[in-house]
Design a protein around this motif. Structure first.
Motif, PDB file in Angstrom:
ATOM      1  N   UNK A   1       0.805  -1.222   0.000  1.00 57.71           N
ATOM      2  CA  UNK A   1       0.000   0.000   0.000  1.00 57.71           C
ATOM      3  C   UNK A   1       0.842   1.278   0.000  1.00 57.71           C
ATOM      4  N   UNK A   2       1.962   1.263   0.692  1.00 60.82           N
ATOM      5  CA  UNK A   2       2.783   2.470   0.833  1.00 60.82           C
ATOM      6  C   UNK A   2       3.121   3.148  -0.496  1.00 60.82           C
ATOM      7  N   UNK A   3       3.501   2.388  -1.547  1.00 66.83           N
ATOM      8  CA  UNK A   3       3.834   3.050  -2.829  1.00 66.83           C
ATOM      9  C   UNK A   3       2.684   3.848  -3.421  1.00 66.83           C
ATOM     10  N   UNK A   4       1.444   3.495  -3.060  1.00 65.12           N
ATOM     11  CA  UNK A   4       0.298   4.212  -3.607  1.00 65.12           C
ATOM     12  C   UNK A   4       0.252   5.667  -3.150  1.00 65.12           C
ATOM     13  N   UNK A   5       0.862   5.956  -1.994  1.00 71.69           N
ATOM     14  CA  UNK A   5       0.863   7.327  -1.488  1.00 71.69           C
ATOM     15  C   UNK A   5       1.807   8.233  -2.279  1.00 71.69           C
ATOM     16  N   UNK A   6       2.699   7.639  -3.039  1.00 76.48           N
ATOM     17  CA  UNK A   6       3.638   8.432  -3.837  1.00 76.48           C
ATOM     18  C   UNK A   6       3.438   8.174  -5.334  1.00 76.48           C
ATOM     19  N   UNK A   7       2.257   7.621  -5.692  1.00 72.39           N
ATOM     20  CA  UNK A   7       2.039   7.253  -7.089  1.00 72.39           C
ATOM     21  C   UNK A   7       2.083   8.469  -8.021  1.00 72.39           C
ATOM     22  N   UNK A   8       1.722   9.652  -7.486  1.00 70.74           N
ATOM     23  CA  UNK A   8       1.754  10.857  -8.318  1.00 70.74           C
ATOM     24  C   UNK A   8       3.182  11.232  -8.696  1.00 70.74           C
ATOM     25  N   UNK A   9       4.166  10.697  -7.955  1.00 69.31           N
ATOM     26  CA  UNK A   9       5.556  10.986  -8.262  1.00 69.31           C
ATOM     27  C   UNK A   9       6.160   9.962  -9.222  1.00 69.31           C
ATOM     28  N   UNK A  10       5.508   8.799  -9.336  1.00 72.07           N
ATOM     29  CA  UNK A  10       6.062   7.739 -10.175  1.00 72.07           C
ATOM     30  C   UNK A  10       5.362   7.613 -11.529  1.00 72.07           C
ATOM     31  N   UNK A  11       4.119   8.076 -11.618  1.00 73.27           N
ATOM     32  CA  UNK A  11       3.395   8.017 -12.888  1.00 73.27           C
ATOM     33  C   UNK A  11       3.601   9.334 -13.627  1.00 73.27           C
ATOM     34  N   UNK A  12       4.041   9.241 -14.867  1.00 75.05           N
ATOM     35  CA  UNK A  12       4.313  10.435 -15.658  1.00 75.05           C
ATOM     36  C   UNK A  12       3.031  11.219 -15.939  1.00 75.05           C
ATOM     37  N   UNK A  13       3.198  12.459 -16.301  1.00 77.70           N
ATOM     38  CA  UNK A  13       2.050  13.273 -16.716  1.00 77.70           C
ATOM     39  C   UNK A  13       2.165  13.522 -18.221  1.00 77.70           C
ATOM     40  N   UNK A  14       1.034  13.626 -18.871  1.00 76.89           N
ATOM     41  CA  UNK A  14       1.027  13.869 -20.319  1.00 76.89           C
ATOM     42  C   UNK A  14      -0.128  14.804 -20.636  1.00 76.89           C
ATOM     43  N   UNK A  15       0.201  16.030 -20.993  1.00 83.15           N
ATOM     44  CA  UNK A  15      -0.832  17.031 -21.271  1.00 83.15           C
ATOM     45  C   UNK A  15      -1.647  16.681 -22.518  1.00 83.15           C
ATOM     46  N   UNK A  16      -1.038  15.923 -23.439  1.00 87.25           N
ATOM     47  CA  UNK A  16      -1.739  15.593 -24.682  1.00 87.25           C
ATOM     48  C   UNK A  16      -2.522  14.277 -24.590  1.00 87.25           C
ATOM     49  N   UNK A  17      -2.588  13.691 -23.395  1.00 84.92           N
ATOM     50  CA  UNK A  17      -3.287  12.415 -23.212  1.00 84.92           C
ATOM     51  C   UNK A  17      -4.779  12.586 -23.500  1.00 84.92           C
ATOM     52  N   UNK A  18      -5.317  11.736 -24.357  1.00 84.75           N
ATOM     53  CA  UNK A  18      -6.742  11.797 -24.652  1.00 84.75           C
ATOM     54  C   UNK A  18      -7.432  10.505 -24.237  1.00 84.75           C
TER      55      UNK A  18
END
Length: 243
Positions: free
Chosen positions: A31-48
């Motif tokens: 469960x612990x990694x889920x608290x930092x998932x926003x730091x491990x999953x990339x962001x993509x502004x063009x994601x549709x």
């Protein structure tokens, strides 16, 4: 050690507490990694998001068990990258419910399949794989050309996906059935709304080669042709790494 274990097993309360303790440690690790998932999953502004027709195609892909023989995850290994393209990023499957990454490959990985082959190639391949890949062991899916795809409930599918986090708008949900039809019928009145709601890069064409009739082949090919193209994040990351 065996003697200590025997004593623990004979002490009911102690054994229960030991089980709770071990389970708590295991749960914390998961469960612990889920608290930092926003730091491990990339962001993509063009994601549709997937269009209603692509969602229908994905559902058919799952129904027919295609995921059992084709993974959708390119590893970071050199031979995989050279064969299939940039390795898969977590953000590329951000809107996939359920996740279809997988690890079994009877056939090739499909993570970057989108627009690699023509629609006609996919149709021929699904009707009889041996027509285009003589050594293929894949079964035939000719009935996809005969079955009309159900789209009257497309809005319900989009609404359900929005509940789990896919950002479909009220307008997308309300026009889901029209957009599903319009995407495979470029000359129809409904076609313009598809690109308006999902972007100019959206594939709008007669996928199965038979205009005016919406089949399961249309839906599945529409889905296959968008794999790896919901965002360009992987390609941009590869370019940055080379620089």
């Amino acid at each position: 050690m065996p003697e200590a274990h025997r004593k623990l097993e004979r002490n009911a309360i102690g054994f229960v507490l030991a089980i709770i303790g071990v389970s708590a440690i295991g749960g914390l690790v998961e469960i612990a990694p889920l608290f930092t998932i926003h730091e491990t999953v990339e962001t993509a502004k063009d994601m549709r998001v997937y269009t209603p027709l692509e969602v229908a195609g994905r559902n058919i892909y799952i129904r027919e068990g295609c995921y059992a023989c084709h993974s959708q995850m390119i590893r970071t290994l050199r031979d995989e990258v050279e064969r299939y393209g940039p390795y898969s990023l977590a953000v590329e499957s951000k809107y996939d419910h359920p996740m279809l990454w997988g690890s079994k490959r009877t056939g090739p990985d499909l993570a970057r399949l989108g627009n690699k082959y023509s629609d006609a190639w996919h149709v021929a391949h699904l009707i009889n794989p041996r027509h285009v890949v003589p050594q293929s062991v894949m079964p035939r899916y000719g009935w996809l050309m005969r079955n009309e795809v159900r789209i009257d409930d497309a809005g319900q599918h989009l609404a359900a996906l929005r509940v789990v986090g896919v950002p479909y708008t009220d307008e997308m949900i309300a026009n889901a059935t029209k957009d599903a039809y319009g995407q495979a019928n470029p000359d129809s009145d409904q076609a313009a709304g598809v690109t308006q709601r999902y972007g100019e890069a959206t594939n709008v064409r007669t996928f199965d080669g038979e205009p005016g009739r919406l089949t399961e082949m249309d839906a599945l090919v529409a889905y296959l042709q968008v794999l790896g193209h919901l965002t360009d994040a992987a390609y941009k990351q590869t370019s940055s790494a080379k620089e």
